[in-house]
Design an enzyme around this catalytic site. Sequence first.
Site, PDB file in Angstrom:
ATOM      1  N   ARG A  47       0.814  -1.210   0.000  1.00  0.00           N
ATOM      2  CA  ARG A  47       0.000   0.000   0.000  1.00  0.00           C
ATOM      3  C   ARG A  47       0.853   1.269   0.000  1.00  0.00           C
ATOM      4  NH1 ARG A  47      -5.266  -1.518   3.764  1.00  0.00           N
ATOM      5  NH2 ARG A  47      -6.425  -2.451   2.048  1.00  0.00           N
ATOM      6  N   LYS A  57     -15.356  -8.870   8.964  1.00  0.00           N
ATOM      7  CA  LYS A  57     -16.408  -7.878   8.722  1.00  0.00           C
ATOM      8  C   LYS A  57     -17.606  -8.483   7.968  1.00  0.00           C
ATOM      9  CE  LYS A  57     -12.599  -5.461   7.650  1.00  0.00           C
ATOM     10  NZ  LYS A  57     -11.751  -4.795   6.698  1.00  0.00           N
ATOM     11  N   GLY A  78      -6.836  -5.850   1.724  1.00  0.00           N
ATOM     12  CA  GLY A  78      -5.487  -5.863   2.265  1.00  0.00           C
ATOM     13  C   GLY A  78      -4.977  -7.277   2.474  1.00  0.00           C
ATOM     14  N   GLY A 137     -13.427  -3.604   1.003  1.00  0.00           N
ATOM     15  CA  GLY A 137     -14.819  -3.153   1.067  1.00  0.00           C
ATOM     16  C   GLY A 137     -15.140  -2.213  -0.080  1.00  0.00           C
TER      17      GLY A 137
END
Length: 405
Positions: free
Chosen positions: A37, A198, A351, A374
């Site tokens: 990232r 999640k 990620g 997401g």
Amino acid sequence: MQKKTVMDVDVDGKRVLVRTDFNVPMDRNKKIKDDTRLRACLPTITYLIGHRARIILCSHLGRPHGRVDENLRLEPVARRLSELLQRPVKPLREAIGPGVEQVVSGMQEGEVVLLENLRFYQGEEENDPGFTQELSKLADLVVNDAFGVSHRAHASVVGLADYLPCVAGLLMEKEIDQLSRILENPARPFALVIGGAKAGEKIRLLEHIIPHVDLVLIGGGTAATFLKGGGCNVGISAVEPDKMELVMRIMQKARALNVTILLPEDVVVTEKLEATAITLVVSVKQIPANCRIADIGPLTITEYTKELKKCRMVAWNGPMGVFEVPEFSEGTKSIAMVLAGLNATTVIGGGSTAEVVTQLGLSGKMTHVSTGGGAFLQFLSGKILPGIAVLADRNQSSSSIPTLM
Ligand code: ADP
Ligand code: MG
């Protein structure tokens, strides 16, 4: 792309606040385990350095929920970034306030600073106008390069657009361009592989994704809620009790639209999520009451592999199991290897998912590895991402939107 990018505006000498997604995995010694990232944002940062901007980087790290967490300071990120850029990146101990303003007002052209973790402030996730205004004081314009958080209506992602012009960074532009191109006219059959954590959020998005795909393969933490909804006893696996009705609705919708949803037939279970724990492979109908699901099982891997081989397009977000523990990484690794070998368009997002693919050296075998999880799913669902919606349009001339001098 319809949105303005950093290349469409004058940044010379300007104070540019760059929202990045530096939410990188770190080990206990605060060593960055995967710097993908950070590398992904280098083009935007080097462009700004080359164009003599004063560069104020900002990001979140983890979920400190509005409080200072010494383990989630961004200082290690600044250090690694500084190595990658081969120039100093000064980490600040705060993100707003007089101290920060003073540092910023003394910045030279081409200088780079990194604000402290934005999520140390409650105002970030709450999109609080007071916090946003403080942040906006630091800059003349905002460059959003954080595709991975563009699905969140947070202060630094959405709120800042009320005070400053916002344009896309080069990573943001690349993500939007690639994903739009791939998803505009997907090759069929089109499968979505979904897993990871999640679960509540993912189940909510699934309702909107179903109409766009032919097949959904479920693993990871999301599987437990679906299995429970189907009447399985999932032991001590975490489930989303308030999502049961939605799960039923998704199953119905899928049937009506002729979309196949596959759930694991067998799973790896354990009492404790540790490398030394005793593990069992069981049918999903025989999960012991004191165990939790930690990975998909071998029969499921075989079945999912068979189905994926029929597909011309596959999108994947979320590991199939707790891949950080080698005992529970087989499902995730197998899916990564199957996708890498497919003669199909393959898009990976998230990620952790990207981390696995990179660790296995398979990134080059995928059509696109997105930095968003997401955000990528929300893109797939066809919904407009709030962080993208607020970026200035190329043909924008509205006077209600702040413009550059
Ligand atoms: P990504 O970062 O790729 O978007 P997520 O953030 O949604 O993926 O989820 C990653 C996390 O999900 C990993 O830390 C992994 O350990 C966890 N996970 C995967 N499967 C399970 C499971 N069955 N139970 C609990 N956690 C899981
Ligand atoms: Mg993640």
